[in-house]
Every structure is written in C-alpha cells, then in structure tokens.
Write an enzyme that holds these catalytic residues in place. Structure first.
Site, mmCIF file in Angstrom:
data_model
loop_
_atom_site.group_PDB
_atom_site.id
_atom_site.type_symbol
_atom_site.label_atom_id
_atom_site.label_comp_id
_atom_site.label_asym_id
_atom_site.label_seq_id
_atom_site.Cartn_x
_atom_site.Cartn_y
_atom_site.Cartn_z
ATOM 1 N N ASP A 1 -3.771 -3.558 2.798
ATOM 2 C CA ASP A 1 -2.500 -2.870 3.051
ATOM 3 C C ASP A 1 -2.544 -1.960 4.287
ATOM 4 O O ASP A 1 -1.513 -1.499 4.745
ATOM 5 C CB ASP A 1 -2.096 -2.005 1.843
ATOM 6 C CG ASP A 1 -1.667 -2.843 0.658
ATOM 7 O OD1 ASP A 1 -1.612 -4.079 0.792
ATOM 8 O OD2 ASP A 1 -1.391 -2.261 -0.410
ATOM 9 N N GLY B 1 1.747 -5.071 0.309
ATOM 10 C CA GLY B 1 2.066 -3.729 0.787
ATOM 11 C C GLY B 1 2.664 -2.962 -0.362
ATOM 12 O O GLY B 1 3.865 -2.954 -0.581
ATOM 13 N N ILE C 1 -3.113 -14.500 1.770
ATOM 14 C CA ILE C 1 -3.412 -13.779 3.014
ATOM 15 C C ILE C 1 -4.594 -12.827 2.848
ATOM 16 O O ILE C 1 -5.128 -12.341 3.824
ATOM 17 C CB ILE C 1 -2.191 -13.009 3.587
ATOM 18 C CG1 ILE C 1 -1.779 -11.847 2.698
ATOM 19 C CG2 ILE C 1 -1.023 -13.937 3.838
ATOM 20 C CD1 ILE C 1 -0.798 -10.930 3.397
ATOM 21 N N ARG C 2 -5.000 -12.555 1.616
ATOM 22 C CA ARG C 2 -6.129 -11.636 1.492
ATOM 23 C C ARG C 2 -7.405 -12.322 0.985
ATOM 24 O O ARG C 2 -8.466 -11.711 0.963
ATOM 25 C CB ARG C 2 -5.780 -10.435 0.605
ATOM 26 C CG ARG C 2 -5.678 -10.738 -0.859
ATOM 27 C CD ARG C 2 -5.524 -9.479 -1.700
ATOM 28 N NE ARG C 2 -5.877 -9.759 -3.074
ATOM 29 C CZ ARG C 2 -5.754 -8.926 -4.076
ATOM 30 N NH1 ARG C 2 -5.267 -7.712 -3.868
ATOM 31 N NH2 ARG C 2 -6.119 -9.265 -5.287
ATOM 32 N N ASP D 1 -8.194 3.244 -1.280
ATOM 33 C CA ASP D 1 -7.901 4.663 -1.539
ATOM 34 C C ASP D 1 -8.411 5.117 -2.913
ATOM 35 O O ASP D 1 -9.011 6.196 -3.045
ATOM 36 C CB ASP D 1 -6.400 4.946 -1.383
ATOM 37 C CG ASP D 1 -5.531 4.052 -2.256
ATOM 38 O OD1 ASP D 1 -5.995 2.969 -2.673
ATOM 39 O OD2 ASP D 1 -4.377 4.433 -2.538
ATOM 40 N N GLY D 2 -8.188 4.268 -3.946
ATOM 41 C CA GLY D 2 -8.674 4.629 -5.290
ATOM 42 C C GLY D 2 -10.185 4.735 -5.314
ATOM 43 O O GLY D 2 -10.758 5.698 -5.859
HETATM 44 N N1 ADP Z 1 -8.597 9.108 -8.841
HETATM 45 C C1 ADP Z 1 -9.645 8.319 -9.090
HETATM 46 N N2 ADP Z 1 -10.813 8.846 -9.502
HETATM 47 C C2 ADP Z 1 -11.877 8.070 -9.749
HETATM 48 N N3 ADP Z 1 -11.869 6.734 -9.625
HETATM 49 C C3 ADP Z 1 -10.738 6.145 -9.238
HETATM 50 C C4 ADP Z 1 -9.569 6.887 -8.952
HETATM 51 N N4 ADP Z 1 -8.595 6.032 -8.584
HETATM 52 C C5 ADP Z 1 -9.141 4.793 -8.650
HETATM 53 N N5 ADP Z 1 -10.429 4.860 -9.039
HETATM 54 C C6 ADP Z 1 -11.344 3.747 -9.257
HETATM 55 O O1 ADP Z 1 -11.591 3.074 -8.011
HETATM 56 C C7 ADP Z 1 -11.671 1.675 -8.217
HETATM 57 C C8 ADP Z 1 -10.721 0.941 -7.301
HETATM 58 O O2 ADP Z 1 -9.426 1.533 -7.358
HETATM 59 P P1 ADP Z 1 -8.104 0.699 -7.045
HETATM 60 O O3 ADP Z 1 -6.989 1.647 -6.947
HETATM 61 O O4 ADP Z 1 -7.986 -0.396 -8.044
HETATM 62 O O5 ADP Z 1 -8.399 -0.041 -5.686
HETATM 63 P P2 ADP Z 1 -8.582 0.509 -4.210
HETATM 64 O O6 ADP Z 1 -9.801 1.307 -4.154
HETATM 65 O O7 ADP Z 1 -8.677 -0.741 -3.420
HETATM 66 O O8 ADP Z 1 -7.350 1.309 -3.906
HETATM 67 C C9 ADP Z 1 -11.398 1.418 -9.675
HETATM 68 O O9 ADP Z 1 -12.625 1.198 -10.327
HETATM 69 C C10 ADP Z 1 -10.731 2.700 -10.156
HETATM 70 O O10 ADP Z 1 -11.001 2.998 -11.513
HETATM 71 O O1 FBP Z 2 -3.249 -8.264 -8.196
HETATM 72 P P1 FBP Z 2 -4.191 -7.209 -7.785
HETATM 73 O O2 FBP Z 2 -5.563 -7.699 -7.556
HETATM 74 O O3 FBP Z 2 -4.155 -6.016 -8.674
HETATM 75 O O4 FBP Z 2 -3.754 -6.744 -6.362
HETATM 76 C C1 FBP Z 2 -2.467 -6.429 -5.972
HETATM 77 C C2 FBP Z 2 -2.471 -5.288 -4.999
HETATM 78 O O5 FBP Z 2 -3.577 -5.273 -4.185
HETATM 79 C C3 FBP Z 2 -3.243 -4.869 -2.868
HETATM 80 O O6 FBP Z 2 -3.669 -5.898 -2.009
HETATM 81 C C4 FBP Z 2 -3.839 -3.552 -2.517
HETATM 82 O O7 FBP Z 2 -5.082 -3.492 -3.063
HETATM 83 P P2 FBP Z 2 -6.020 -2.243 -2.900
HETATM 84 O O8 FBP Z 2 -5.340 -1.018 -3.400
HETATM 85 O O9 FBP Z 2 -7.183 -2.643 -3.710
HETATM 86 O O10 FBP Z 2 -6.326 -2.194 -1.444
HETATM 87 C C5 FBP Z 2 -1.751 -4.662 -2.862
HETATM 88 O O11 FBP Z 2 -1.175 -5.147 -1.700
HETATM 89 C C6 FBP Z 2 -1.312 -5.324 -4.107
HETATM 90 O O12 FBP Z 2 -0.304 -4.584 -4.708
HETATM 91 MG MG MG Z 3 -5.349 1.074 -3.344
#
Ligand code: ADP
Ligand code: FBP
Ligand code: MG
EC number: 2.7.1.11
Length: 478
Positions: free
Chosen positions: A242, A286, A401-402, A212-213
């Site tokens: 997740d 999760g 698991i991941r 999502d990020g």
């Molecule tokens: N609102 C946002 N705007 C721009 N980049 C973001 C935003 N949220 C997260 N990112 C960037 O996306 C990447 C992954 O985000 P993260 O939340 O760690 O994992 P995931 O994408 O798996 O949810 C990181 O490099 C983070 O800085």
């Molecule tokens: O220890 P890390 O690498 O930050 O990851 C922990 C988190 O990653 C997750 O697997 C989710 O990751 P993403 O948001 O990157 O999909 C969560 O279940 C957990 O909270």
């Molecule tokens: Mg995420």
C-alpha cells in the site's frame, strides 16, 4: 515537525548558500538549526560491550578507503526543499543517521551471532528478496553462520514450529519467487511469549519484515528487550504494498504493484472500448491510502476516474460519479474507473456487524467496493437509459498485483534495505528501521516509523495532476 518530541537531540550547523529570487544572482542564507534524531544503541542500556574492527576491513569484496565507513557525523535531512521566506520561523530541521557500515562492530560474527528473520502481515513483492539478501549479506559480509527463518509471522516465535536454518545456497533463488517462503500471518502477537522465545532460542539479532502493524509490534519487542537489558538488536524492514509507511520515500514492492496494475487497467480499457457504453472498473489495493490507484492512474493515461480513500465521492446528482460518467460515455463511448479498496467505504451500505468486523490483526475488514459499484452502475443505467446498451466489466486483480516477484528496481531496493539493516545491527544500533529519505538511506527509530502514516495529500500538486489528467470531479457538493 514530526518526531521532534523524541529526546536526545544534537544541534547541527546548517548555513548554506544558494541563488536568490533573481536567477543567476548568488546570495547566502541561513537554514534553521537541525536536530539529529537519537538512534537507540545497545550501549544505551548495556555497558562494556565488546567492540571490534568491522570484518569488512578484511573482506575480499571490499577495500575500505577514506569515507567508506560512516560515522555519527553522516546525516540525512528529512526535508530538502525549503521556502526561504519562512526559514526565520520554521521549526528545527530534522536529521537522521545515514545507513551504512561503521568502522566498529558490536557483534563478533563467528559463534556469537544468531540471527532471526520473520515476515508478518500481507504479502508484498520483494519479501523473498529481502530475506535472501539478509542471509547472503550476513553470511558473506560479516561471516555469520547461524541464521534462522522464523515461520509464519510473529506467532512463529512461540508456536513450537522449528525455525528454519538458512544459508546462501538455500536462498539463492528466492528473489525470483513471489510471497514469502518463510510464510506470514496476521494476529498472534503475544509480547511475553515472543521475547521469551527470542531469549530461549538464543537469537541476538532480530530482523522483522512487515508493515505498519508489524512495526507497532516491533516497538513493543524492542522496548521489552531493552527493559530486560538483553544483548539483542531488533530492527524493522518496512514492507507494504500500500506504500503507506511514513517518513521513508516508498516501500519495497510498490513499483512492482503499480506496474502489475497497468495490466488490469489495460484489460479494462480494451473491454470498455470494445463495448457500447462500456465501463471498465478496476479495484486496486489500498486499505487506507490510495497510492497504488493514484500512481497506476498517472502512469496509465487510460483512466477516466480514480477513486481513493482520502477523497470521498458520491454517485447521484450534480458533480457526482454518474453525471461524470454519463458525459464521458457521451463523448468517448467508454470509460475506465480505478477504485482503491478503501474508497467509498462510508457509502457502501453495511450492517452494524459488518462495520465492526476486523481481521486477526485488528485491521478493519472492508466490503467489496468494486462489486458494489458495478451493481450501482448497472442500476443507474437501467433506470436512466432503459433502452440503451451498457456494459460494466469489473476486474479485481488485488492479489495478483502483490503475489508476484519484485521487478528489477524493487529487487535492487530490497538488497540495499537488507544490507543497510545488517550494517546498522552489526554496529550495535537497535530499535530502528532502514529506509530511503530523499533518496539516501537512513536509520529511523522504529517508534517514529510506527507512528507515522503516509496518505495521499489531496491538497497538493499530485492529486491536482490526477484530476487534470482524468478531468474527474473533485466530489465537493455545492
Ligand atoms: N498495535 C500492535 N501491537 C502489536 N502487534 C501488532 C499491532 N498491530 C499489529 N500487530 C501485529 O503485527 C502483525 C502484522 O500486522 P498487520 O496489521 O496484519 O500487517 P502489517 O504489518 O503488514 O500492517 C500481526 O502479527 C499483528 O498481530
Ligand atoms: O487479505 P489480506 O491478506 O488480509 O490482505 C488484504 C490487505 O492487505 C493489504 O495489501 C495491506 O497489507 P499490509 O497491511 O499487510 O501491508 C491491503 O491492501 C489489503 O487490504
Ligand atoms: Mg498494515
């Protein structure tokens, strides 16, 4: 309906026929009109782009026949189940372009395409498979020869570390390996630096694998590329163990994770059964959604109680966890509890500083609900049953698991996702995500995916099913 605020919508005719409430009796009915979600395309802001016939036309693997290529008329409906009594009042149905090859492409493969692939965020089974299939697909299907892996997440675009040149020989074995061989990271999102680097390095196709990020970042990159009017297609491939990415049926790696979770639950069950008043406690991933915990519980049948972030719980008093476990231990002599890492964060005591802690990406950092629950269970038993034996075995398999390779189902899924992304990009689409909707692969605007969330709906039949399997309380205080 979600996404209806998007512009550029086309009306579709959705008249259909089906059985009435009396079985076997056919009657016709009308569905509400459908609107086709606008998919961003390079030609939205760039005119006179070169178009050519899809090279699949001359591929030794394909023999394109009628219906092989998809057109604008091929759509997938977001909703496929309806309450006919409500169709008069329901909002328009939403349709998305189907994923797949188009007759015309907007990139000339030889010498014109330079593709970048990046992985961001946490690990998920199948990341290496997606990378592999992007490389092999671009190479074999479209003849692309300049394919690069950007190292270590978004920051890799501008960190100075050279991108790795990828080819089918190099990646041939990657689907057998967990994690991401391109490496990943959190944080480090610097929009200008990233888009400057994409421009400077001459990438014109950018494949972003993340959760999502990452998708929120991809929206910003796409918008900036469009603002600068660059001939660069940007696409997102949704990844998260997740399974909390909205709109799509599920994210890759999720099935593998649920399967892996079984091993931990089985071990917890064996430990619990082999002790006097034994509790097996398994913490699963999760962060804000309990999909893994829920699916692992439903597929195991050995779980007595499943705790997820979407459903608050409490320990003491009537209807609480202790009362429930007391009964279960009396009846069975043992119990298995599955807890998602984001569950109970409102009742785990923590300091103000701990409450405000975030990771590099801005995600909240949680305290260990498993460790806390274990000590609370021990405290409770020692207080209420000081002379009786009691054991809690806490198993935390979260990274196990991941960090594994994807199973067969997820590997197949990763291949379809990668190929869908390639076909869409070659057709000139941009700012989109590929994913299955009701079993059919579709292209969804990345903006919509970045906004959508998928939480466990504790009001629907699935959660009721969990409760009927475990017989656990619903933790509503009376
Ligand atoms: N609102 C946002 N705007 C721009 N980049 C973001 C935003 N949220 C997260 N990112 C960037 O996306 C990447 C992954 O985000 P993260 O939340 O760690 O994992 P995931 O994408 O798996 O949810 C990181 O490099 C983070 O800085
Ligand atoms: O220890 P890390 O690498 O930050 O990851 C922990 C988190 O990653 C997750 O697997 C989710 O990751 P993403 O948001 O990157 O999909 C969560 O279940 C957990 O909270
Ligand atoms: Mg995420």
């Amino acid at each position: 309906m979600a996404g209806s605020s998007f512009t550029g919508i086309t009306n579709l005719d959705t008249t259909a026929a089906a059985a009435s409430e009396h079985e076997n009796e056919l009657s016709s009915f009308s569905l509400p009109p459908a609107t086709l979600q606008k998919l961003p395309h390079l030609t939205d802001y760039l005119q006179n782009l070169h178009r050519s016939t899809n090279p699949l036309e001359n591929s030794r693997f394909y023999h394109p026949s009628d219906g092989f290529y998809l057109t604008r008329n091929d759509v997938v409906l977001r909703e496929i189940t309806f309450d006919l009594s409500l169709t008069d009042v329901a909002s328009p149905l939403l349709a998305y372009h189907r994923a797949g090859p188009r007759k015309e492409v907007y990139f000339r493969p030889s010498g014109h395409v330079s593709a970048a692939i990046v992985t961001c965020g946490g690990l998920c089974p199948g990341m290496n498979t997606v990378i592999r299939e992007l490389v092999v697909g671009l190479w074999e299907l479209y003849g692309v020869r300049d394919i690069f892996g950007v190292k270590s997440g978004y920051r890799g675009f501008y960190s100075g570390e050279a991108a790795v040149r990828l080819d089918p020989k190099m990646v041939h074995n990657w689907h057998r390996r967990g994690g991401t061989l391109l490496e990943t990271s959190r944080g480090g999102f610097d929009l200008d630096k990233i888009v400057n680097a994409i421009q400077d390095r001459g990438f014109n196709q950018v494949y972003i694998i993340g959760g999502d990020g990452t998708m929120r970042g991809a929206v910003k990159i796409f918008n900036e590329v469009r603002r600068r009017k660059l001939e660069i297609a940007v696409t997102g491939i949704p990844k998260t163990v997740d399974n909390d990415v909205g709109i799509i049926d599920r994210s890759f790696g999720f099935h593998t994770a649920v399967e892996m979770a079984q091993q931990a639950i089985n071990a917890a069950h064996v430990e619990a059964e082999s002790a006097v008043n034994g509790v097996g406690l398994v913490k699963l991933m999760g962060r804000s959604s309990g999909h893994i915990a829920l699916h692992a519980t439903l597929s195991s049948r050995d779980v007595d109680c499943c705790l997820i972030p979407e459903n608050g719980f409490y320990l003491e008093g009537k209807g609480g966890l202790f009362e429930f476990l007391e009964d279960r231990l009396k009846q069975n002599g043992h119990a298995v509890v599955v807890v998602a890492e984001g569950a109970g964060q409102d009742i785990v005591p923590r300091t103000k500083a701990q409450k405000e802690e975030e990771d590099e990406s801005g995600n909240p950092v949680f305290l260990d609900v498993g460790g806390w629950l274990k000590s609370e269970l021990k405290r409770w038993w020692a207080r209420d049953h000081p002379n009786e034996l009691f054991t809690v075995k806490h198993i935390d398999p979260t990274y196990m698991i991941r960090a594994v390779p994807a199973n067969a189902t997820d590997n197949l899924y990763c291949t379809l996702l990668a190929h869908s992304a390639i076909h869409g990009v070659m057709a000139g689409y941009t700012g989109f995500v590929s994913g299955p909707i009701n079993g059919n692969y579709a292209y969804i605007p990345v903006e919509e995916v970045a906004q959508a969330k998928k939480e466990v709906n504790t009001k629907d039949h699935q959660w009721a099913w969990v409760r009927s399997v475990t017989n656990q309380p619903d933790f509503v205080r009376v």
